[in-house]
Design an enzyme around this catalytic site. Structure first.
Site, short mmCIF file in Angstrom:
data_model
loop_
_atom_site.label_atom_id
_atom_site.label_comp_id
_atom_site.label_asym_id
_atom_site.label_seq_id
_atom_site.Cartn_x
_atom_site.Cartn_y
_atom_site.Cartn_z
N LYS A 1 50.67 37.43 44.92
CA LYS A 1 49.50 37.93 45.65
C LYS A 1 49.52 37.41 47.09
O LYS A 1 49.93 36.27 47.34
CB LYS A 1 48.23 37.47 44.91
N SER B 1 40.34 41.71 42.54
CA SER B 1 41.06 41.86 43.78
C SER B 1 42.58 41.81 43.61
O SER B 1 43.30 42.25 44.49
CB SER B 1 40.63 40.76 44.75
N SER C 1 39.07 38.40 39.18
CA SER C 1 40.13 39.13 39.91
C SER C 1 41.51 39.12 39.28
O SER C 1 42.39 39.84 39.76
CB SER C 1 40.24 38.59 41.34
N1 GLN Z 1 35.18 41.18 41.99
C1 GLN Z 1 34.70 39.87 42.26
C2 GLN Z 1 34.22 39.78 43.67
O1 GLN Z 1 34.26 40.76 44.33
C3 GLN Z 1 35.74 38.87 41.93
C4 GLN Z 1 36.60 38.49 43.06
C5 GLN Z 1 37.66 37.50 42.67
O2 GLN Z 1 37.75 37.09 41.54
N2 GLN Z 1 38.42 37.07 43.65
O3 GLN Z 1 33.81 38.77 44.13
#
Ligand code: GLN
Length: 480
Positions: free
Chosen positions: A83, A158, A182
């Site tokens: 990532k 994400s 995410s």
């Molecule tokens: N979807 C969640 C957010 O938008 C989780 C993000 C994440 O885990 N980095 O914050």
């Protein structure tokens, strides 16, 4: 047994076996993944950048397998996708933001050091929502990634680039980060296994920070066995991250292979009917295999999402304040110092990032900190206690990972709250610090597409082994 499967479709354990049996070379495995990535990346946009092969690392991995055989680490010679918020020395790490478009990492993250030591190889850096805020990769500054099961749909986020790359067999496995879901949500949307380790299990040193009390690095893989291989490699205390915990923590307290599965049915009423059916069928199958279902109540869970969306932006606004155009990141020059800040941040940050900075700054401001931030921290403690009590009567807690399968592009971009609802089942594990895994539990139909969905298990702190046990029971892997 020689497999006829293309090499890039191998799991880590299959590839490790094939390398040791001399059915393929490290170079052939790398080439198979790279060729697949070059063929499909224009369509899927999983990778932001594909790296040139590191010839020395490929040669060294092959030599190690040839001389050490079974004793060589399972990850030796395995090509992975990383990532874009995890630092690899000498490579760009942009967190899919314009703010860090040209930022070249000057050191390796601890997890990268560990992977290098194990002989793993890096195919490239993969797309994500900007600074890991989002559930679809639509907030990337470099365009969204697509779901290999239906390219008109999101791969989740994400860590959507990680999930898209592995599900399309453009990498054997990937690393993601998980602040509120995410890793697990994109794993569910792409038919993969994804683990958010216990807070402190894996060093965050060299991961671009989002919510520091919530963030963890973890794997997205094709099998539970692969997730275990990566977790065992990544975990451990690190003096450069004072929140990491010691090795001894991971001796599972769960006895035997049959587990007590807590099911908070009142909390999952809102999920799609076919997701609920698949969930109940999976539980019935686990019960038939000797596991026990326990009805539990988690009344505070309904507040988990609002609590998360106070704490997470608060921490994000603090972490992102360093990108001011002076010390870090994109530097724009205006007429005054204030203009420098405004122009750098306006141009460097996308709209979701700006929204979270505003939210976070608001809930931390002196007039509102008691009403929002401190209240959210208090509710977080109640949630932690409630889960602690629940784990007296069960070993794992089961939810569907998401209420619905992968959605179409644009479906939720104009409604941030609809996007935030994607995280309803995943955020609690981050708020409590507990480990959680998403494992594929079948497919559902939407229009012309057949889409994967995931089942989500949470366990008590340090109980990753218990999650691998229940995950393997769902996938039918003979792990234990
Ligand atoms: N979807 C969640 C957010 O938008 C989780 C993000 C994440 O885990 N980095 O914050």
């Amino acid at each position: 047994m020689t497999s006829t499967k293309p090499l890039n479709e191998y799991s880590i354990t299959e590839a490790a076996r094939a390398l040791r049996a001399h059915e393929c070379t490290v170079r052939e495995l790398w080439d198979a993944c790279m060729t697949a990535a070059q063929a499909r990346n224009a369509e899927l946009n999983a990778y932001l950048e594909l790296f040139a092969p590191d010839e020395d690392a490929i040669t060294a991995a092959q030599k190690r397998i040839d001389t050490e055989g079974e004793a060589a680490p399972a990850l030796c010679g395995i090509p992975l996708a990383i990532k874009d918020n995890i630092l690899i020395k000498g490579q760009i790490a942009s967190a899919s933001s314009k703010m860090l478009a040209n930022y070249e990492a000057s050191y390796d993250a601890t997890v990268i050091e560990k992977l290098k030591a194990a002989g793993a190889l890096f195919l490239g850096r993969v797309n994500m929502d900007e600074f890991a805020m989002g559930s679809s990769t639509e907030h990337s500054a470099y365009g969204p990634s697509r779901n290999p099961h239906d390219p008109s749909r999101v791969p989740g986020g994400s860590s959507g680039g990680s999930a898209s790359a592995v599900a399309a067999n453009m990498a054997i496995a990937a690393l993601g980060t998980d602040t509120g879901g995410s890793i697990r949500q994109p794993a569910a949307h792409c038919g993969l296994v994804g683990l958010k380790p216990t807070y402190g299990a894996v060093s965050r040193y060299g991961a671009i920070a989002l919510g520091s009390s919530l963030d963890q690095i973890g794997p997205l893989t094709k099998t539970v066995a692969d997730t275990k291989v990566l977790f065992d490699t990544l975990r451990g205390q690190d003096e450069r991250d004072s929140t990491t915990t010691s090795e001894g923590f991971y001796a599972s307290r769960t006895q035997g292979n049959t587990l007590r599965i807590g099911v908070p049915r009142s909390f999952i009423e809102g999920v799609d009917a076919d997701v609920k059916t698949a969930f109940e069928e999976t539980l019935t199958r686990l019960e038939a295999a000797g596991h026990t279902l326990v009805d539990i109540e988690l009344p505070t869970s309904t507040y988990a999402l609002p609590v998360y969306y106070v704490i997470m932006p608060a921490e994000a606004s603090t972490n992102l304040s360093r990108y001011d155009g002076i010390r870090y990141g994109l530097a724009k020059r205006g007429a005054t110092l204030l203009d420098d800040y405004i122009e750098s941040k306006t141009e460097g940050f996308g709209s979701e990032t700006q929204r979270r900075i505003l939210l976070g700054t608001f809930v931390l401001s002196s007039g509102y900190i008691d009403a929002y931030y401190r209240k959210a921290e208090a509710a977080r403690n109640v949630l932690r206690a409630e889960y602690g009590t629940a784990f007296e009567s069960c070993d794992v807690i089961a939810f569907p990972t998401t209420p619905s399968p992968a959605f179409k592009f644009g479906e939720k971009t104009n409604d941030p709250v609809a996007m935030y609802l994607e995280d309803i089942f995943t955020v609690t594990a981050n708020l409590t610090g507990m480990p959680a895994i998403s494992v594929p539990m079948g497919m559902v139909k939407r229009e012309e597409s057949t889409l994967p969905i995931g089942i989500h298990f949470t366990a008590a702190h340090g109980e990753e082994e218990t999650l691998f046990k229940i995950g393997a029971a769902v996938t039918g892997e003979a792990l234990y």
